[in-house]
Design an enzyme around this catalytic site. Structure first.
Site, short mmCIF file in Angstrom:
data_model
loop_
_atom_site.label_atom_id
_atom_site.label_comp_id
_atom_site.label_asym_id
_atom_site.label_seq_id
_atom_site.Cartn_x
_atom_site.Cartn_y
_atom_site.Cartn_z
N ARG A 87 0.65 -1.65 -0.61
CA ARG A 87 0.08 0.04 -0.08
C ARG A 87 1.39 1.55 -0.08
O ARG A 87 0.45 1.76 -1.12
CB ARG A 87 -0.90 0.02 1.08
CG ARG A 87 -1.92 1.17 1.64
CD ARG A 87 -2.49 1.60 0.69
NE ARG A 87 -3.13 0.40 -0.90
CZ ARG A 87 -3.30 0.82 -2.08
NH1 ARG A 87 -3.18 1.22 -2.35
NH2 ARG A 87 -3.54 -0.09 -2.20
N LYS B 126 1.96 25.38 -4.33
CA LYS B 126 0.46 24.68 -3.94
C LYS B 126 0.89 23.23 -4.26
O LYS B 126 0.26 22.29 -4.95
CB LYS B 126 -0.36 25.57 -4.78
CG LYS B 126 -0.19 26.30 -5.15
CD LYS B 126 -2.02 27.22 -5.59
CE LYS B 126 -1.83 28.05 -5.82
NZ LYS B 126 -2.77 28.83 -6.41
N LYS C 292 4.47 40.11 -5.12
CA LYS C 292 2.74 40.33 -5.87
C LYS C 292 2.43 41.35 -5.64
O LYS C 292 3.27 42.29 -5.02
CB LYS C 292 1.75 39.18 -5.01
CG LYS C 292 3.03 37.61 -5.09
CD LYS C 292 1.67 36.27 -4.62
CE LYS C 292 2.91 35.40 -5.60
NZ LYS C 292 1.61 33.92 -4.76
N GLU D 11 4.19 40.42 -10.22
CA GLU D 11 3.24 39.54 -11.17
C GLU D 11 2.66 41.61 -11.28
O GLU D 11 2.29 41.94 -10.69
CB GLU D 11 2.97 39.27 -9.35
CG GLU D 11 1.43 38.19 -9.80
CD GLU D 11 1.06 38.17 -8.63
OE1 GLU D 11 1.13 37.17 -7.61
OE2 GLU D 11 -0.45 38.68 -8.09
N ASP E 64 -0.95 37.77 -14.09
CA ASP E 64 -2.04 36.93 -13.43
C ASP E 64 -3.10 37.43 -13.59
O ASP E 64 -4.16 38.67 -13.42
CB ASP E 64 -1.34 37.57 -11.72
CG ASP E 64 -2.42 36.80 -10.52
OD1 ASP E 64 -2.77 35.16 -11.06
OD2 ASP E 64 -2.71 36.92 -9.93
#
Lengths: 286, 286, 286, 286, 286, 286
Positions: free
Chosen positions: F101, F136, F168, F198, F219
């Site tokens: 597993r 992410k 940003k 950005e 963005d």
């Protein structure tokens, strides 16, 4: 001098490799060298000095690749001259190139300490005096640095706060005098712990001798006062001299009978020992 | 300069404390100082220099006792003269005495690096040249040592094998020439990674410029050849000079327009910065 | 007796909590007790004995919930009778119920050792003899178990293989005789390490005395032979008696002048001290 | 009985070795035995009993030196008499001497538990009753101690707070009655978790049976009341008896049909099993 | 649904922060935001769904800065619509910006699982059927992912290989038949472990029922065969249905009386829940 | 694509095994399969896709049993069709069943990411556009997930907050404008760190180009505005497009000259790749 068991340094090496590999590993080598191609690297002294940590440092390659073949050419503690091949490493070329910096950083640090230690030890040769290091070590590396001092011919003082008593000025103040401090400690500690007292005056010295401590440390005492101290002690307790000493200082204090000369600089300010790793040309075999 | 987040050093301090406490803790202090009696310790510079790691080092006391009060008297990166009080620590006397060596070892190491760095940075003042450190750092302490270099006014080169490409002689051999090596790497790496090539001859230099690498490193090149190199490059790529340089060397290379001067000695051979901790007399309050 | 610093046991407690919480935490309590409801638990002795580890054990609740309020009712090392409230814990009811077993397991273990130790220490009262424990400790818990012995009035022998020399029969064989072994060791070790030799015959004893070792251990020697040994040694070196001794044995050997009596059973076979935790009824306040 | 996978004990052993090696390793052995000389050690039972943990304990030598050869002479769970050779270890003499105490501490602990368990299991032989241990285990060693119980012929109760529900008196109070508690829990837990309730009166017992719990625990109930309880339950739910029971008590409760008898003493108060390691004379071969 | 104790996730968060901080921390924020300036960030749902892990995720900020103030606006397990403010974080601006990604990654993962779970749970509403997850979880995150399933209204199957028996086809083959396998296991396991058997045919099913296992799992069985299976079992044992099921499948099997429907996709393939963090403008106060 | 060094995943696997083994290991297998019986397991693709992590995943078996024999049938990054045998594992049957597993969970995760990446990479084939992942990622698995993206033909954006600057909107606000932000950062960072900004408007874009940043990120910009942006930039800086993009979106932006297309979904929402492990019948040999 026997190299310590890997249990003392495996984590240190893995940690150092993780620092160096970061999150993506060796960008340059992985782009240019195919996996599995074996190579040979020679670790070479770039200066004269005393070698310590060769087994430790080259263990880096074994941790990266278990079938690395490491040939150790120089026993721990030996003196070498610049140009000496210290070790030959046969492993995959990637392993050698990726592990090189980690291995050399360790070897340079430990051989640097051993070399400085050996320099001082030579100066006190012929005297019954031991050169020892202190607890002024690099965070996380105490066991290895103390090993390097032993490899260079020195000895170790306390490994930590727990393996002997060292009563300093602050403790004397708190306890209401030197004798009180010594007695207060004696009733609490085990039968294996020795008691040392740091003294700054001859009066304190006499008090310490009277209390039959194991060792007195003459801290930053002038040479003249230290001479007087030797007479007062007259072999009844062990004498340690300490405080920003150079190799020449060490010799002077050894000549008047100091048993122990402690030098923080051995571990905190020894210059690195210069080493490099040279790869043989690859022949493409796997 | 901002001190790094404790996430970068908490484990290092805890580890160092465990080295020092061993299995029984501070025998001397525990025998002589009652639990809970608070005291005040002053951390004092014993030499002139540049301070780095004061928040890091004094965090030792907070880790031992969460309500330790730490007063920081000197901002990171400031120059101080011998005798300056760097920090005042108010905590239980046991905490101060037991944590003293760990804190001072860290502070001495990092301020030693910052001081050496500042010395070199001053020498290249007025030139558009950056002094940078290398990956020749102490195992386990890279992030902190690189911080100390920044605090002393220097900058950092690669943090590891993964954050930029540095093609060295061995790589060139393996790849069948400098241009091949550069192109081989370029197709593999991300858009954020810069490419640097170490060159030993002017021919290699010309090839590197032609390949539009980001940086060329002149490795152990004589001053005369380096002067020629500057003319060849003519501002088209960034130039780094490297190889056992002293502060005076740094100045010389800065004067001919080196963008980057890298010095391993900043992190591997800076002498410790001398500091001590003096306790105020205890007044027995809790 | 001062409780050790949490640096010695935080990880042990976290580890034990993880063993107990597994992958889903306290199923029963979480299903039945709402989060945030505070409660009060009393830790109560269910037998007579000597308390050790109360601060350590109750630290479990502080680690689970930083604003737990822990009242310690009994100083470390005190003798209590069955029914005594040892500590009152005020925290969220979930914290108390989930941490109960971990806390009690630690307290029972350490107070069990302290109680057994105190029993033996009482038997040698009036003699100048110390009861010490050995390295026969539970894996991972040596520092705490040795603390429990000190709390019960005993002392500690070696903490590990590195803080003193103990030459045993096997070593003597290997080194070609007791004197050889002692001398071989002496040239290698630091000035703080004491040297002890385990002897099985009176001839070995005489040899050890001649070599001026610090301590001789009479291992599994009959009482009669031990009496002879005392006369031979005549105060010249410290005498340790060892080998499956009961409290009554301890008294006998103390009466003939043994300095040290070592007993492995203190740490490896002391029965647990019986304690329980009783919750007050909850009143639903948060 | 199969020994657990090393993933369950590697860290425990490494940790124990670090406790014992401290910061300088085995002073005595390293001074007297040359590196690389191989030796043979025999682990010998010094009492009668049931062996558990032999593979675990001797794994110590393999962790110190990967080419140690370990011969296991006695299968886990076998009964042996005093004098039996349990295992023969062939490795470098340093490995055997340095690892001896760590290995024997583990073996003594686990075989001690297995031996005590086997004693009780024998007493209930012929009855359909299982002897189980509790969560009263040594911090950090639960998985191994529970394995030792199984090896001695016992079974395990809950491994932690998360693998079954055990509703105790405190929970009943909080939930407003036994039935409420059982129902409150049932709606929250997974389909694999069994529900046990601790009862102190026969009324509670009847309520538990009505709620169709999986197991009821008769806690500190008198033998007479327990007999009544058996009649009431009449095989409808599983019965566990608990509360400071001796082996003789176990037999009594088994004779009236208890399904489960739980005994905390198996893990918290079993005396160590006495073992020793005897080295063969070295012949100097490497 | 109660958020798990931080002991289950502190290390996971610290680890994730170390991944993100690397060796030099947040370059951008540290260059642009002064230390100590406090700010406010709002965590906002960018889609509809079920929230899980809000306390866990925002604990990131508390770990970075102990006096962060976290306001939780939505209870665990609540359904929210896009645009909902889930939490307001007040801390130093550096803490918020540096911790943002780590916090959102955790929140997105866990709420994604809860949302998918809730979708399926709604489909079987009205039936006496539980939706459960499997051991197909992300390495290192099993406890948290299983918590997210519970938060979404599901239940958990085995947490690991050790908390129940699940006999699969391979086991049946090895043991020489289903009945043999069940009996072999029964004599070895504790009284708390339930026994489940995976069956692929109706004959196996009948055998399992005869052996009185606790649960049978119909693995990848067609709907028609599953209907027959239900009749055969007739409530005598618990029925689990498994094998690449969608929400619609779940409903179908629930309608014929499946007790348990297990879906690996809940933990291994749920899309992330979309969240973002918006900073309020800073006002420069400290 | 070369599999990363085990230093990047050994701990992750050990950790996952501990999650699965819990406190008692594999109950089912240990009850039914005798220790030492070797078996063969085949890992088989149950869908079409791109394989990543096969060496990583199968290393699970080597960590459980060092003499496991692993045959890798498919190179990293290869496309396979459903039914392909990916690897054959020969080891003790217990090792295969207990590790299955953990191994499959890792393989499914990484091949899932590689497969999704490959799908998008194919769509932009022929364009000079790179598909990159973001930060992410799943907590604890960033290095492996980023490797899976590379294996699928993608590239990596920042590995963390420390290896490049990404300014940003929040940073721009704090710094008082885009140009200020860029300049503020430039004076602080090392010569290897690239600077990305950005931008949300074309005015910001022009300002960024003027400041000669290395990369601008458009963005969530509409396709039409992005077309205008391309004209404005005109190859002077690198262009990244970002914001919830699908594979089709990627193609559109690639067609107008985007250099970099970043997609968080590759790591946070790729469905698992379906794999299973089939054991050959055991023949009882050891």
């Amino acid at each position: 001098m026997n190299s310590p068991h890997p249990i003392f340094f495996d984590e240190i090496i893995i940690n150092a490799l993780k620092e160096d590999f970061g999150r993506a590993g060796d960008l340059t080598t992985e782009a240019l060298v195919e996996k599995g191609i074996r190579g040979t690297g020679r670790i070479i002294a770039k200066q004269d000095g005393c070698i310590a940590g060769l087994e430790i440092a080259t263990h880096t390659f074994s941790l990266l690749e278990s079938d690395s073949e490491i040939e150790i050419m120089v026993p721990e503690g030996d003196s070498v001259s610049s140009g000496t091949v210290l070790s030959v490493v046969n492993a995959s070329a990637r392993t050698i190139l990726a592990g090189e910096r980690t291995a050399l950083n360790l070897l340079g640090l430990l051989s640097g300490i051993a070399t400085s230690t050996q320099d001082v030890v030579k100066k006190v040769k012929g005297y019954n005096t031991r050169i020892v290091c202190t607890r002024k070590t690099t965070p996380g590396l105490r066991a290895l640095e103390k090993y390097a001092v032993r490899t260079g011919g020195g000895f170790n003082h306390r490994f930590g706060l727990d393996d002997a008593v060292l009563i300093k000025e602050n403790h004397i103040t708190v306890a209401g005098g030197l004798a009180n401090a010594v007695r207060g400690v004696r009733s609490r500690i085990g039968h294996l712990a020795k008691v040392e007292v740091e003294v700054e005056t001859l009066d304190q010295l006499r008090e310490a001798v009277k209390e039959e401590v194991d060792i007195v440390m003459l801290d930053n005492m002038s040479f003249e006062t230290a001479c007087r101290a030797m007479e007062i002690v007259d072999g009844k307790v062990m004498i340690e001299v300490s405080g920003g000493l150079t190799g020449e200082d060490a010799k002077k204090y050894a000549s008047i009978g100091a048993d122990i000369i402690s030098m923080g600089s051995l571990t905190h300010s020894s210059p690195v020992f210069d080493v490099s790793l040279i790869m043989d040309p690859l022949n493409g075999s796997r």
